[in-house]
Design a protein around this motif. Sequence first.
Motif, PDB file in Angstrom:
ATOM      1  N   GLN A   1       0.202  -7.363  -1.524  1.00  0.00           N
ATOM      2  CA  GLN A   1       1.495  -6.834  -1.098  1.00  0.00           C
ATOM      3  C   GLN A   1       2.420  -6.589  -2.292  1.00  0.00           C
ATOM      4  OE1 GLN A   1       3.468  -9.338   1.752  1.00  0.00           O
ATOM      5  NE2 GLN A   1       5.237  -7.995   1.963  1.00  0.00           N
ATOM      6  N   LEU A   2       2.422  -7.504  -3.271  1.00  0.00           N
ATOM      7  CA  LEU A   2       3.303  -7.374  -4.426  1.00  0.00           C
ATOM      8  C   LEU A   2       2.857  -6.269  -5.376  1.00  0.00           C
ATOM      9  CD1 LEU A   2       3.926 -11.130  -5.326  1.00  0.00           C
ATOM     10  CD2 LEU A   2       5.662  -9.488  -4.585  1.00  0.00           C
ATOM     11  N   PHE A   3       1.533  -6.132  -5.538  1.00  0.00           N
ATOM     12  CA  PHE A   3       0.992  -5.205  -6.533  1.00  0.00           C
ATOM     13  C   PHE A   3      -0.076  -4.310  -5.901  1.00  0.00           C
ATOM     14  CE2 PHE A   3       1.477  -9.552  -8.436  1.00  0.00           C
ATOM     15  CZ  PHE A   3       2.711  -9.349  -9.045  1.00  0.00           C
ATOM     16  N   PRO A   4       0.290  -3.479  -4.931  1.00  0.00           N
ATOM     17  CA  PRO A   4      -0.734  -2.734  -4.180  1.00  0.00           C
ATOM     18  C   PRO A   4      -1.587  -1.818  -5.052  1.00  0.00           C
ATOM     19  CG  PRO A   4       1.489  -1.921  -3.696  1.00  0.00           C
ATOM     20  CD  PRO A   4       1.652  -3.200  -4.455  1.00  0.00           C
ATOM     21  N   ARG A   5      -0.957  -1.056  -5.940  1.00  0.00           N
ATOM     22  CA  ARG A   5      -1.730  -0.131  -6.775  1.00  0.00           C
ATOM     23  C   ARG A   5      -2.628  -0.896  -7.735  1.00  0.00           C
ATOM     24  NH1 ARG A   5       1.207   4.340 -10.613  1.00  0.00           N
ATOM     25  NH2 ARG A   5       2.103   2.434 -11.493  1.00  0.00           N
TER      26      ARG A   5
END
Length: 466
Positions: free
Chosen positions: A168-172
């Motif tokens: 969720q924090l770092f999707p890419r």
Amino acid sequence: MGVPEADGVAAKIASRLAESRGTPISVEAARLLPAGASRATYAATLVAGTGRVEPIIIRAVPAATDDGGLRAEAQVLRAAASAGVPVPEILDAGFDDGPNVLGFPYLAMNFIDGESIPRRILRDEAYVGARARFVEQCGAILARIHRIDAAQTPGLSELADPIGGLRQLFPREFDAMPAGLVLATQWLTDNRPDPSPRQCLVHGDFRLGNLLIDSEGVAAVLDWELVHLGDPVEDLGWLCAKAWRFGGASPVAGMGNRDVLLDAYAREAGWRPAEEALRWWELYATVKWGLICAVQAARHLDGVERSVELAAIGRRSAEQEFDALLDLGLVTPEAVPDPLTESPGVDPNDDLYGSPSAVELLEALAEFLRSDAMQAELSPQVRFHTRVAGNVVDVVRRQALLGARDAVASAQRLDALGVADQAALCDGLRSGELDGADPKVRDAIVADVRARLLVANPKYFAVPHP
């Protein structure tokens, strides 16, 4: 809105404090400090009518459409102070629902003297006593943080599922993480520890660099921007992560052992986390920092903040991959020679382009960036960035020497596994088409990680990993 001038900001805060205290206060000095893209940080020296000198720090969000997290930070700082955590005292604050002399959100706090640069803390003679007390102090401080009543800090986000939280924090970055971190993430998913007795307030970035240290030990806990609700062992694991040991040989911030930290925590908290849980959260921290390295590089690549330092951090994910493989028992620390000290190799384009070769030109550039003549007249900040630039040149030199050979070897390994490239390797691991426990798969991942680290930072192979 641009960043307001330091003198004007400090004068308004001085006027506000003079009014609340009923005594004249003037500004002796004020300056803008380096800070992130969304916040401005000012240092000011105030002088009361009695002659008392008072240094302060002002954190502000001049251009944001909200409070930039300052309101939550103020709530947490007040609650932490009440819990016995050493933190700066809030002298004044302004948001959108009360007195606000600046016209945008701000916190004014007392200045606490101390050192925050990790390498000085770990090496300077002045901090010998602080190093001896550091681990026990941190165990007790973290236990006090985790005792804070969450009702005092409403509205904090909750990290209920750590792995889902990374996505969720770092999707890419999560979807594009390299194979070593994919392997580690799968292990974390399959080997979750028993949860702690309760979810609690977690600092989120408790480590060297965010702690002020004086000769007696921890003088203040800073940088509460990542505070949230979660498992308390997250903070302990983050403190022990190899990235925050800064080359130290001991697991807790390079200064002590895990059992000392856990015992000190238990004395204050009334319960002792299991070492297996601590080590799980250490590996979690390694994966998280690897993703943050990619986030930092993306800020440069996306044009949000063009910076040679941010660009360089992107290649540091190879260090996190190697640390993850160390935790999984797939590699061991060892001394590896730097390719730049070996034979310079042959550039296939030398015949066309002539002498000096591209590698030799890069060597000349690195030598210039590090030369005394270049460094002598620079400010400390620019001097730091030229050193980073020199390291970047070395990375490019190593890749120029080894890249063609390593690309062929990697392609052969991946072809033997039936995948075309690094993305397909990671997709196969996630889908289950490739078994992360298969020795052939693991050997291919280890070889690729070693190739990446040899180019990025060959000295890192020998860093202790207790």
